[in-house]
Write a protein that holds these residues in place. Sequence first.
Motif, PDB file in Angstrom:
ATOM      1  N   VAL A 262       0.856  -1.178   0.000  1.00  0.00           N
ATOM      2  CA  VAL A 262       0.000   0.000   0.000  1.00  0.00           C
ATOM      3  C   VAL A 262       0.894   1.230   0.000  1.00  0.00           C
ATOM      4  O   VAL A 262       1.744   1.396   0.885  1.00  0.00           O
ATOM      5  CB  VAL A 262      -0.929   0.011   1.227  1.00  0.00           C
ATOM      6  N   LEU A 263       0.705   2.087  -1.007  1.00  0.00           N
ATOM      7  CA  LEU A 263       1.530   3.278  -1.174  1.00  0.00           C
ATOM      8  C   LEU A 263       0.746   4.526  -0.788  1.00  0.00           C
ATOM      9  O   LEU A 263      -0.463   4.613  -1.057  1.00  0.00           O
ATOM     10  CB  LEU A 263       2.002   3.401  -2.625  1.00  0.00           C
ATOM     11  N   GLY A 264       1.426   5.488  -0.226  1.00  0.00           N
ATOM     12  CA  GLY A 264       0.789   6.739   0.181  1.00  0.00           C
ATOM     13  C   GLY A 264       0.708   7.748  -0.937  1.00  0.00           C
ATOM     14  O   GLY A 264       1.061   8.921  -0.755  1.00  0.00           O
ATOM     15  N   ARG A 265       0.245   7.323  -2.080  1.00  0.00           N
ATOM     16  CA  ARG A 265       0.051   8.216  -3.229  1.00  0.00           C
ATOM     17  C   ARG A 265      -1.259   7.865  -3.926  1.00  0.00           C
ATOM     18  O   ARG A 265      -1.705   6.716  -3.867  1.00  0.00           O
ATOM     19  CB  ARG A 265       1.202   8.095  -4.234  1.00  0.00           C
ATOM     20  N   PRO A 266      -1.892   8.833  -4.619  1.00  0.00           N
ATOM     21  CA  PRO A 266      -3.114   8.535  -5.364  1.00  0.00           C
ATOM     22  C   PRO A 266      -2.858   7.499  -6.461  1.00  0.00           C
ATOM     23  O   PRO A 266      -1.767   7.447  -7.039  1.00  0.00           O
ATOM     24  CB  PRO A 266      -3.506   9.889  -5.969  1.00  0.00           C
ATOM     25  N   ALA A 267      -3.850   6.682  -6.748  1.00  0.00           N
ATOM     26  CA  ALA A 267      -3.716   5.660  -7.786  1.00  0.00           C
ATOM     27  C   ALA A 267      -3.346   6.273  -9.127  1.00  0.00           C
ATOM     28  O   ALA A 267      -2.566   5.703  -9.891  1.00  0.00           O
ATOM     29  CB  ALA A 267      -5.023   4.872  -7.914  1.00  0.00           C
ATOM     30  N   ALA A 268      -3.893   7.461  -9.420  1.00  0.00           N
ATOM     31  CA  ALA A 268      -3.623   8.091 -10.706  1.00  0.00           C
ATOM     32  C   ALA A 268      -2.163   8.485 -10.866  1.00  0.00           C
ATOM     33  O   ALA A 268      -1.663   8.573 -11.979  1.00  0.00           O
ATOM     34  CB  ALA A 268      -4.508   9.328 -10.885  1.00  0.00           C
ATOM     35  N   GLU A 269      -1.452   8.746  -9.757  1.00  0.00           N
ATOM     36  CA  GLU A 269      -0.036   9.097  -9.844  1.00  0.00           C
ATOM     37  C   GLU A 269       0.828   7.849 -10.009  1.00  0.00           C
ATOM     38  O   GLU A 269       1.884   7.899 -10.638  1.00  0.00           O
ATOM     39  CB  GLU A 269       0.395   9.861  -8.592  1.00  0.00           C
ATOM     40  N   VAL A 270       0.402   6.729  -9.439  1.00  0.00           N
ATOM     41  CA  VAL A 270       1.196   5.503  -9.499  1.00  0.00           C
ATOM     42  C   VAL A 270       0.979   4.764 -10.819  1.00  0.00           C
ATOM     43  O   VAL A 270       1.919   4.199 -11.388  1.00  0.00           O
ATOM     44  CB  VAL A 270       0.843   4.591  -8.305  1.00  0.00           C
ATOM     45  N   ALA A 271      -0.250   4.783 -11.327  1.00  0.00           N
ATOM     46  CA  ALA A 271      -0.607   3.971 -12.490  1.00  0.00           C
ATOM     47  C   ALA A 271       0.299   4.166 -13.704  1.00  0.00           C
ATOM     48  O   ALA A 271       0.704   3.182 -14.337  1.00  0.00           O
ATOM     49  CB  ALA A 271      -2.060   4.236 -12.871  1.00  0.00           C
ATOM     50  N   PRO A 272       0.664   5.413 -14.078  1.00  0.00           N
ATOM     51  CA  PRO A 272       1.478   5.562 -15.291  1.00  0.00           C
ATOM     52  C   PRO A 272       2.853   4.916 -15.195  1.00  0.00           C
ATOM     53  O   PRO A 272       3.503   4.702 -16.215  1.00  0.00           O
ATOM     54  CB  PRO A 272       1.604   7.088 -15.442  1.00  0.00           C
ATOM     55  N   PHE A 273       3.296   4.595 -13.981  1.00  0.00           N
ATOM     56  CA  PHE A 273       4.642   4.057 -13.796  1.00  0.00           C
ATOM     57  C   PHE A 273       4.630   2.656 -13.204  1.00  0.00           C
ATOM     58  O   PHE A 273       5.645   2.169 -12.728  1.00  0.00           O
ATOM     59  CB  PHE A 273       5.447   4.995 -12.891  1.00  0.00           C
ATOM     60  N   ALA A 274       3.465   1.998 -13.242  1.00  0.00           N
ATOM     61  CA  ALA A 274       3.329   0.674 -12.628  1.00  0.00           C
ATOM     62  C   ALA A 274       3.649  -0.455 -13.584  1.00  0.00           C
ATOM     63  O   ALA A 274       3.587  -1.622 -13.193  1.00  0.00           O
ATOM     64  CB  ALA A 274       1.915   0.505 -12.079  1.00  0.00           C
ATOM     65  N   GLY A 275       3.976  -0.140 -14.828  1.00  0.00           N
ATOM     66  CA  GLY A 275       4.300  -1.205 -15.783  1.00  0.00           C
ATOM     67  C   GLY A 275       3.144  -2.157 -15.956  1.00  0.00           C
ATOM     68  O   GLY A 275       2.017  -1.745 -16.222  1.00  0.00           O
ATOM     69  N   ASP A 276       3.412  -3.463 -15.805  1.00  0.00           N
ATOM     70  CA  ASP A 276       2.350  -4.447 -15.947  1.00  0.00           C
ATOM     71  C   ASP A 276       1.681  -4.752 -14.609  1.00  0.00           C
ATOM     72  O   ASP A 276       0.964  -5.735 -14.477  1.00  0.00           O
ATOM     73  CB  ASP A 276       2.876  -5.740 -16.578  1.00  0.00           C
ATOM     74  N   GLY A 277       1.935  -3.910 -13.591  1.00  0.00           N
ATOM     75  CA  GLY A 277       1.311  -4.106 -12.294  1.00  0.00           C
ATOM     76  C   GLY A 277      -0.122  -3.633 -12.276  1.00  0.00           C
ATOM     77  O   GLY A 277      -0.612  -2.978 -13.206  1.00  0.00           O
ATOM     78  N   LEU A 278      -0.804  -3.962 -11.196  1.00  0.00           N
ATOM     79  CA  LEU A 278      -2.189  -3.549 -11.011  1.00  0.00           C
ATOM     80  C   LEU A 278      -2.250  -2.569  -9.862  1.00  0.00           C
ATOM     81  O   LEU A 278      -1.667  -2.805  -8.800  1.00  0.00           O
ATOM     82  CB  LEU A 278      -3.072  -4.766 -10.727  1.00  0.00           C
ATOM     83  N   VAL A 279      -2.952  -1.451 -10.064  1.00  0.00           N
ATOM     84  CA  VAL A 279      -3.072  -0.407  -9.055  1.00  0.00           C
ATOM     85  C   VAL A 279      -4.531  -0.310  -8.635  1.00  0.00           C
ATOM     86  O   VAL A 279      -5.400  -0.057  -9.463  1.00  0.00           O
ATOM     87  CB  VAL A 279      -2.586   0.959  -9.585  1.00  0.00           C
ATOM     88  N   GLU A 280      -4.787  -0.519  -7.356  1.00  0.00           N
ATOM     89  CA  GLU A 280      -6.139  -0.460  -6.826  1.00  0.00           C
ATOM     90  C   GLU A 280      -6.290   0.789  -5.976  1.00  0.00           C
ATOM     91  O   GLU A 280      -5.524   1.015  -5.043  1.00  0.00           O
ATOM     92  CB  GLU A 280      -6.419  -1.702  -5.972  1.00  0.00           C
ATOM     93  N   GLU A 281      -7.275   1.608  -6.292  1.00  0.00           N
ATOM     94  CA  GLU A 281      -7.501   2.832  -5.543  1.00  0.00           C
ATOM     95  C   GLU A 281      -8.100   2.503  -4.182  1.00  0.00           C
ATOM     96  O   GLU A 281      -9.104   1.782  -4.076  1.00  0.00           O
ATOM     97  CB  GLU A 281      -8.449   3.748  -6.309  1.00  0.00           C
ATOM     98  N   LEU A 282      -7.509   3.035  -3.111  1.00  0.00           N
ATOM     99  CA  LEU A 282      -8.000   2.825  -1.754  1.00  0.00           C
ATOM    100  C   LEU A 282      -8.541   4.100  -1.131  1.00  0.00           C
ATOM    101  O   LEU A 282      -9.222   4.047  -0.115  1.00  0.00           O
ATOM    102  CB  LEU A 282      -6.874   2.278  -0.860  1.00  0.00           C
ATOM    103  N   GLY A 283      -8.258   5.237  -1.707  1.00  0.00           N
ATOM    104  CA  GLY A 283      -8.696   6.523  -1.176  1.00  0.00           C
ATOM    105  C   GLY A 283      -8.017   7.632  -1.934  1.00  0.00           C
ATOM    106  O   GLY A 283      -7.250   7.391  -2.876  1.00  0.00           O
ATOM    107  N   PRO A 284      -8.292   8.884  -1.563  1.00  0.00           N
ATOM    108  CA  PRO A 284      -7.704  10.016  -2.287  1.00  0.00           C
ATOM    109  C   PRO A 284      -6.187  10.001  -2.336  1.00  0.00           C
ATOM    110  O   PRO A 284      -5.596  10.447  -3.314  1.00  0.00           O
ATOM    111  CB  PRO A 284      -8.221  11.229  -1.514  1.00  0.00           C
ATOM    112  N   ASP A 285      -5.539   9.472  -1.296  1.00  0.00           N
ATOM    113  CA  ASP A 285      -4.078   9.516  -1.233  1.00  0.00           C
ATOM    114  C   ASP A 285      -3.467   8.157  -0.924  1.00  0.00           C
ATOM    115  O   ASP A 285      -2.359   8.078  -0.402  1.00  0.00           O
ATOM    116  CB  ASP A 285      -3.626  10.535  -0.168  1.00  0.00           C
ATOM    117  N   ARG A 286      -4.153   7.064  -1.238  1.00  0.00           N
ATOM    118  CA  ARG A 286      -3.634   5.728  -0.973  1.00  0.00           C
ATOM    119  C   ARG A 286      -4.041   4.785  -2.083  1.00  0.00           C
ATOM    120  O   ARG A 286      -5.133   4.890  -2.643  1.00  0.00           O
ATOM    121  CB  ARG A 286      -4.157   5.175   0.363  1.00  0.00           C
TER     122      ARG A 286
END
Length: 348
Positions: A262-286
Amino acid sequence: MQKTSSRLLALLSLLQTRRHRSGWSDSAGRPDWSGDELAERLAVTPRTVRRDIGRLRELGYPVTTVKGPAGGYRLDAGTRVPPLLFDDDQAVALAVALHTAAEGTAVAEDAARALTVLGQVLPSRLRHRIDVLRGTVAAPARGAGTTAPDPRTVWELSRAVHAREQLRFDHAGEPGTAATAPRRVEPHHLATRHGRWYLVAWDLDRADWRIFRVDRIRPRTPTGPRFVPRELPARNVSDFLTGRLRGTDGTTPDWPCRGEAVLGRPAAEVAPFAGDGLVEELGPDRCRLTTGSWSWTALAAALGRFDTTIEGVGPAELRTACARLATRYAAAANGGAGADAGSRAGAD
């Protein structure tokens, strides 16, 4: 009647609004308002409008009187920039545009300073919308056929997921297929995989779980009643999406080492750099990132590049690799030799 200060702000907002009615806009496209129209919109008399126009001029706003049968007013360009008013949508669009301009453009420094000023006065209710918009606008395409979703749609789905409200939307199928009836769903998770956004939801009409591509969704309003979340038929969202989408979205075979955090950043910020990973939104900043690599050490190092808090790390092999890297980095920061060389053989 509104107080004078509130009424002046409302009047200024109207004058900044572009008019498109034939015969009212000049050749430069600047808007004109008749005194009677402004009085009607503000619920005051034309005489009060004239007094308020005078106050705006005293504050430095170049309001020009337009000659004509009914008269009118136009906000012209002045010799300096006066305070401006923006509605919520305009403020969000401006922040996203400034963020984009601040990354490698010729006006990067000025854009960054303007973004800082805007951020100081921006209401907190708009910050999540900006995170989503910024991430989807900046996200690069991941492979052939990938279509960026409408940022507003991403935000509306995200809001419904966290509010636990039923959704109605139109969903476009594959090119050449007939349009389906509007879908009614209980939205459970919003996630990205290979740069593409997906909505995981319980389909009320089909009584089954479904995965919808967000770029094919057109939400309808209003949203429906609140619901009690059902249990997903998988250990987590990553397993569910991977199992349902394997082989259908251009995925590559699984990595030998896969983990999550679980990362302390919005999903939209992590997604472009996640490669083939999956990013699940948990909240505004997680968000939860599930991804893989050729070794546990490489996977642990990949988590650090997001420069934020890291929680919920698993499995145990990944936690061990994180601890090992922490020891090595701490030693490096102190000018030491790093971790025991004898442990390298078992590091990966």
